[in-house]
Enzyme design. Sequence first.
Site, PDB file in Angstrom:
ATOM      1  N   GLU B 116      37.035  72.297  26.905  1.00  0.00           N
ATOM      2  CA  GLU B 116      38.425  71.959  26.604  1.00  0.00           C
ATOM      3  C   GLU B 116      39.085  73.013  25.729  1.00  0.00           C
ATOM      4  O   GLU B 116      40.266  73.340  25.895  1.00  0.00           O
ATOM      5  CB  GLU B 116      38.493  70.575  25.940  1.00  0.00           C
ATOM      6  N   GLU B 136      30.981  64.299  30.044  1.00  0.00           N
ATOM      7  CA  GLU B 136      31.354  63.118  29.245  1.00  0.00           C
ATOM      8  C   GLU B 136      30.991  61.791  29.894  1.00  0.00           C
ATOM      9  O   GLU B 136      30.657  60.839  29.191  1.00  0.00           O
ATOM     10  CB  GLU B 136      32.853  63.118  28.943  1.00  0.00           C
TER      11      GLU B 136
END
Lengths: 77, 258, 570
Positions: B116, B136
Amino acid sequence: MTATEKRLIELAAERFSADANLLTPGQDFFEALGIKSIQALDLLTDLEDEFDIEIPDYEMQGVNTFAALAALIDKRA
Amino acid sequence: MVEWMLQNGIWEVKMSAPPCNEIGLEMLSALESFVGEAEASDAHSVIIYSGLESGFSAGADLKSLYSEVSGGWDEAKRGQLSDFLSRIHSVFNRLDMLPQTVICSIHRVCFGGGFELALCGDIRVAEKTARFAFPELRLGIIPCFGGIPRLERDIGNAMVRDLLLTGRSIRATKAAEIGLVTHVVPRGEGLAAARAVANQTGKFDPEARRSCKQFLKLLPTERLEEEKRVALRLFQSDVVINALKKFVESDDVRPYLP
Amino acid sequence: MLTLDRLQCLGEALRDAMVTYKSNIALIEADRKRESARLTYREVRAEALRITALLQQYQVRPGDRCAILMSNQSKWLISAAGALWTGATLVPLDYKLTAPEQLALMLHCQPRALIIEYPVWRKLRELDLSGLAQTNILVTEAPDSDTLPAAVRWETSPGQAPEEVDGQRDDVACVVYSSGTGGTPKGCQLTHQNYLAQAQVLGRMYPMAESDRYFSILPTNHAIDFMCGFLVPFLMGAAVVHQRTLRPQFLGPTMKKYEVSHMALVPMLLKTLESRIRDALDELPSAQRQVIDTLIKVNDYATRREPNHALSSRILKPLHDRFGGRLKYIFCGGAFVDRGPAEFFYRIGIPVAIGYGLTEAGTVLTVNDLKPFRGDTVGKPVQGTQIEIRHPNEEGVGEVWAKGPTVMKGYLDEPELTNDAIIDGWLRTGDLGQFDPSGHLKLRGRAKNMIVTEGGKNIYPEDIEAAFDGLAGCEEFAVFAANYIWPAATMTGEQLTAVLRPAAGEAITSECLDDLRIRNGRLADFKRVTSYIVWSEEFPRTASLKVKRNVLSRHIAEAMTRDSLKELAQ
């Protein structure tokens, strides 16, 4: 050993500075190479580049030996 | 920890927080300080890279997160997590929108929150050893540092779904194929390549360059807010605590592998 | 945790608080000449109720207005509480205005009662007060020698018992004038709802512990101090410290003696405090100075993350000790805040929380939450408040509009002005700003023709024009904020500029300039014009002969650049 297994062992030995002669297809490569998962990823990258294939890493589940890994590669080649 | 240096109009930001530049409170604060300086400076480029052998960044600091929540969730902890996510979003947004051209040089592990962070850059240079993943889902959550809207902004949706729903990692060459990175270089050559990109972008009239970036790159504000909301909701389930526990307590033969 | 939703009015909130916190210290008055006076909440309630009864004895009924005109002191808050309990509307006036200005505001709002301190009364009563025949005057601390014609002593014992009257959320709690410099008085009508909503939000973001002490430096008629130095501390059981003779050299010792934990300042005072600290540092012997410099660097590094007061006050103990070592926050607003001083305080371990608001909308529309500290923004919209940037340019800078529970009901008796300011529930702030990627608001200029001094005073150029009526050798005359004519994306460099159209011929006469200089000199320094330009065309005017400012300023900007401004020697 198959051609794939041979090439795989060569690359692994090169990547991790091991003696290819001491590596056999039946060995657990984590143990034989003394590596952890993060380095296994490095090996995976080398293999993907070398054989020009993609090995989704979830297919690595249950794959612990050089032989099994080579079989995985062959499936995709 | 994180050091940054300005030379020849380029900010070079070097992350060196072992084991693998995990993003927790310390990394967050360092980035906040850096961004404040960068916003006020008239440098033309920023290069973000890792000084660690292990990789660019393995993502959020799961060990800290686990120790925070292992006692169980309560209102105060939820508030703290929400604050933390808001701060991360703020600093990532500011990084995303810096007037400078931001170049990320990535090697080896670039997972989760680290991925990210890399997505905030304008141009990504990957060494051949780089691998990108959004694992995730394995923890029962979704990327919550703004990664999903940013990934959607940069690559085709089919690949976004594959990466998110399988959690698999892809190598640099593949990343280049899908347009995620635009330079693939040999091992060890990332910083040099990034500097070359920076020097090139620095040749142009600053106003034109800044306007160009501003025009090209839009901040997907609503999607970012929505991502935060969904992530916070998911965080409240036991699935997350159990998954964190498993990750933290493993003796690492395979945690980076699914 | 402040939960004020179920309360109807400020009176009820204050009453509940005073009863709950009865033995806590509420007010501390420090003065270098005499010992400090301390009052508990129980004592404050008793005194304030006496004022309630006294006001009612003098005919103050619910809905009447009660003005307060005194410098910062316990009696201000006591009077305010007492007045609120009668159900009256408070009109907090600025004691620093001139007597004629104070009178003008009172003629506008016609209060039933005026609570005023003696020195201010002395000046006011010299004027013609016939327009305030309905106003009962209560004077504090008048000497025995003065018979006080036309006024009553504040200290008088009432002849009746107080009868507390509560208002409703939607009733006007206070009328606060947003500019006192002449022209049309703009009395912002702020409701109980406005204040309770604001107090709740601020009380949650920056809660005060019962042991905390707020140092009230800004005048309590000022929106910031009314909220941070009266309502919030009282509603949370903390104490407010007043210092009667407020001189900069006594700030430190007072803060230390009373262990001040919170303060609110306008940017000018922030700078003053910074230079005092720097001076003190400079005076240290060089060895000590080096130690402190190193400690400041260490603190800098340690708190790059977020404020860590416990850590900072340990690292910088020698510095913090000068200020009592308990200072947790400084709130800063009311005018443009330079990031320099704010960052200086952060580096020495005292976070400055910068906020932005208008009298028309309570204390804060946006405020920094210090997560992390930012010296370059005015923070994010507070909970319940929305901010919109309208008509943004390519950079994203546009007019700031606000909507929320703290926006005023309207200007007292000025429906036209109100309709200009509040459209569809949205308040036009007249400021220019943009949001940065982290959602923080950055102010970038003013859309309205106005300047704000460092002390937080709003100066409307139109109001200054009155001082130049009949300027010699001048056919037409107007005053502008220079930034209004030549918008700069900044809040600094504000100055007042005179636009002169000379009579007969093109050149400006020295007679004209002299007259300008003389009249200018009579104004308070922050109201003075510092530059002028000569304009040869007739000013565009409306049918009612008012100057069309936006048109004129556009013509000027098209014809000349800011460099053409001629400096007016003072």
